[in-house]
Write an enzyme that holds these catalytic residues in place. Structure first.
Site: not given
Lengths: 619, 209
Positions: A12, A78, A177, A204
């Protein structure tokens, strides 16, 4: 201990924290550092060393030194990966590092006197995770399942895969995810109520991105019905809002870049820590300094933070409604709402989600770890370990091509189950024309200018014919990773393989390969010390655990075995201490073997421990 | 959706699933991917080529086939590419057969009926009315008047779908019947497009085959 030499790991790669998990006989497990924390902060510090080398620091050390090493540290990479400078313009003044435009609409970060692509910077984090896995498994690791936000577009997915390549990892599968989280949760759901399909919403909210997915879980089938989200909405945005609030009158100068990197980094850290503390307390005190103002101390109340963040939460809930609409599901039909991502720890988020869906959301699993666990479960499927699981995901964005006048002709609609394909024919406008330019777009808007350009493909090698005669058939295939593959053939001439497809956006494979070589040169020396640090941490962790078990269950073992374990434990600790004192003189492989042997030597003890724990749990 | 109608003739042929109509996509003994008729959604999914398919049966057949070819089970890169393509075709076929209009369209093509690109005609009355509806839509300012148009369209669409279903059940029929069904399908497609225009301009593009 199952030491299959070809373990696929689950990663992850998060905005704030990254984790790695491995499949195991008793289900997946996340790998932890010596202090038992599975999270590795996605922070990298780079300092030039004598010669042309680089000193690389990743994780907690880099994070705690982020203020002192402002200008040498990167966080939240990211949010940059697969983006262009114009995509991230608004938040640049709040980053504690300089970002500039790179070739072909990419961007670069200048650190330690060198330009780095977001891929290279992410690779440092991925390499650290890979090393952690190697240390834990006792063998090399080459393959990984890596997770990305469901709403990541093709360019962001490709860039993530390139980052993994740079870290020496072959990405066997990219999964979304929220889907990974559903996999991890799904096991429990299946156990609870087999035979009946469940409709689940995964909310999420991570450090930098928001995703919502609606899934139908039916036995072993995990079918994503729809997904929606925002790749620029997460905990970082809460931090930014709080930063501006704390800066007060200085917010304008902050936004204009009038505050130096160290002060920005300090302010950011103060804001983030206040945010985290406000999940527990009603009030938090923060200290920071701004130019000309000296040290400032302020109190922030939870209600203040919540008022700042409320509009962002509204946006996430609007995405939830959109996803439900696309799935054709109404709130009353839902069986479960699952919270994933560190930012869902905020009481405001939990409250609003509960209100919106009229049910208490499920938070049984650690929201930081659940995505990595799901990735490792998919890794188990791909290693052939558990073959009954079937994962069916969707493409988050519609795919189209630019047609006459800048409009978008949609070929594949959003929320179509992947893999999916579309075929489109093209022809020429001029006699003898041998190339056609095709603009591929991703997005929901009607005009090409409002969509994200994925690629400009040039179809080359069309045999010269009168205008309108060639018929080039182009197949657009979105694979199970959500990545676009394009193939073309000319039908009239029968040259089926003759047409080349040349992409010209993002980094080319050559550029990535070059970066691989460069980063390997830099990393060769660092990797060794890095591996040793991880190995030593693992020694600490394993010996500590064995010690606890001995204290608790040692009386169940024969006296000789107990003495042997104590002897080996002491020897292993001595070796780790020596390795720490003098890493360059240490044989990492030998230490590794010693650690693995120790693991084998304590199996009986571990089994007793597990049996006891199980008996305890089912009492 | 009409696929949930209960008079299901032979979709059950696949509920055993290993022994699906048209055979498996993967060899049971050696595991190799087998060649498939890519142009026919029914044989790809292993369901009987009939209009009345129960949604549950269709879904079960789709899942069984996807499981056979899913790229996650591929053993080589070459096989992965082939299974990606096959999985994409299966997903496309499933989407198509779930929708009564495109299910009838596929059945008609299968029965040798005229393609939509060849037979473009439709009921002239409907064509004339559609122009009026379009005009009314562009002038409809109040939400009430838009809602009236919408419910009128919905009623017409329902009627058109019943005719399409009747026509599709009577396939293959004679050439005249097939042309008539194509015209019914053209009309239903037009109504569908008008419907989507009432939904705030979010027109769902017609899928490229």
């Amino acid at each position: 201990m199952s030491a299959t030499p070809d373990t696929i790991i689950g990663i992850d790669l998060g905005t704030t924290y990254s984790l790695v998990a491995v499949p195991g006989p008793g289900g997946p497990r996340v790998l932890r550092d010596a202090s038992g924390d599975a999270r590795l902060p996605s922070v990298v510090t780079l300092r030039p060393t004598a010669g042309a080398g680089l000193q690389v620091e990743v994780g907690w050390a880099a994070r705690s030194g982020i203020v002192q090493s402002a200008g040498a540290s990167v966080h939240s990479v990211k949010r940059l990966i697969g983006r262009s400078l114009s995509d991230v313009q608004a938040e640049l003044p709040f980053l504690a590092y300089p970002v500039a435009a790179g070739p072909r609409d990419t961007l670069q970060v200048r650190l330690a006197g060198r330009d780095f692509t977001p891929q290279e910077l992410s690779a440092f984090v991925l390499r650290a995770l890979r090393e952690r896995a190697i240390a834990a498994l006792g063998h090399d690791v080459r393959r990984a399942v890596i997770t990305v936000p469901a709403y990541f577009d093709d360019v962001q997915r490709q860039a993530t895969r390139q980052a993994a390549e740079l870290a020496g990892l072959d990405v066997v599968r990219i999964i979304n995810e929220p889907t990974a989280a559903a996999l991890a949760y799904g096991i429990g759901l299946r156990a609870k109520d087999r035979g009946r399909p469940h409709t689940v919403v995964v909310y999420d909210l991570g450090g930098g991105t928001f995703d919502v997915s609606v899934l139908r879980i039916d036995g072993d089938v995990f079918e994503v019905l729809s997904t929606a989200g925002d790749t620029h909405l997460g905990g970082d945005d809460f931090d930014l809002l709080l930063m501006k609030r704390l800066a007060g009158d200085d917010a304008a100068s902050l936004a204009a870049g009038g505050v130096d990197a160290a002060q920005r980094a300090a302010l950011r850290q103060a804001a983030e820590s206040a945010k985290v503390r406000l999940s527990e307390a009603d009030e938090a005190e923060v200290e920071f300094s701004l130019p000309g103002a000296g040290l400032t101390r302020k109190r922030v109340r939870r209600a203040e933070l919540e008022a700042l963040c409320a509009p962002l939460i509204d946006r996430t809930l609007a995405h939830c409604d959109a996803a439900l609409r696309d799935a054709g599901i109404v709130v009353a039909e839902l069986d479960e709402v699952v919270l994933v991502g560190g930012s869902t720890r905020m009481p405001l988020v939990r409250r609003r989600v509960e209100q919106h869906f009229g049910r208490r959301p499920c938070t049984a699993l650690n929201p930081d770890e659940v995505v990595a666990l799901g990735a490792a479960m998919q890794a188990a499927v791909l290693s052939g370990g558990s073959t009954d699981l079937l994962l069916l995901d969707v493409t988050p964005l519609s795919l189209g091509i630019e047609t006459m006048g800048g409009a978008v002709g949609k070929l594949i609609l959003r929320n179509t189950t992947i893999p999916c394909r579309a075929v489109e024919s093209f022809t020429t406008f001029v006699d003898g024309q041998t190339a056609i330019l095709v603009r591929v777009l991703q997005g929901e808007r009607e005009l090409a200018a409002d969509c994200r350009e994925l690629a400009r493909f040039e179809l080359r090698g069309i045999p010269p014919m009168p205008a309108g005669i060639p018929k080039v058939e182009v197949e657009f295939l979105i694979d199970a990773n959500g990545i676009l593959n394009v193939a073309a053939r000319e039908l009239r001439s029968g040259q089926s393989a003759g047409v080349q497809v040349l992409p010209n956006r993002g980094l080319t494979d050559d550029e990535v390969r070059r970066a691989v070589v460069e980063s390997q040169q830099h990393a060769a020396a660092d990797a060794l010390t890095h591996r040793l640090i991880d190995l030593c941490n693992q020694v600490d962790f394993d010996t500590q655990k064995a010690e606890q078990m001995l204290a608790r269950h040692g009386d169940r073992l024969p006296r000789e075995e107990r003495a042997r374990i104590e002897r080996e434990m002491a020897a292993l600790r001595t070796r780790a201490a020596e390795a720490r004192r003098d890493p360059r003189q240490t044989d990492a492989d030998a230490l590794h073997r010693a650690l693995t042997d120790f693991g084998h030597g304590t199996l009986t003890l571990a089994e007793i421990g597990i049996r006891e724990a199980l008996a305890e749990a089912t009492k | 959706m009409s696929a949930s109608q209960s008079d299901v003739p032979s979709a059950g042929a696949c509920s055993a699933c290993g022994a699906a109509v048209g055979g498996s996509l993967r060899c049971a003994s050696c595991g190799a991917l087998l060649p498939a008729d890519e142009s026919d959604a029914f044989s790809l999914l292993g369901v009987a080529p009939v209009f009345d398919l129960a949604a549950d049966d269709l879904r079960r057949c789709w899942l069984a086939r996807v499981r056979q070819v899913h790229p996650d089970r591929a053993r080589s890169d070459e096989e992965r590419m082939r299974s990606q393509r096959l999985a994409a075709l299966l997903n496309d076929a499933y989407t198509a057969l779930q929708d009564p209009i495109s299910r009838a369209d596929r059945l008609l093509n299968r029965s040798g009926g005229p393609d939509a690109s060849i037979e473009r005609g439709m009921d002239p009355l409907l064509l004339a009315e559609s122009l009026e509806i379009r005009e009314a839509l562009s002038e409809a300012v109040s939400p009430e008047s838009a809602a009236t148009i919408r419910s009128d369209l919905a009623a017409r669409l329902e009627e058109a779908l019943i005719k399409v279903a009747e026509g599709a059940r009577a396939l293959p029929g004679d050439a005249e019947h097939r042309v008539a069904l194509r015209r019914e399908l053209n009309g239903a497609t037009l109504l569908l497009r008008l419907m989507s225009q009432t939904e705030g301009g979010q027109e769902r593009d017609v899928r490229h085959a």
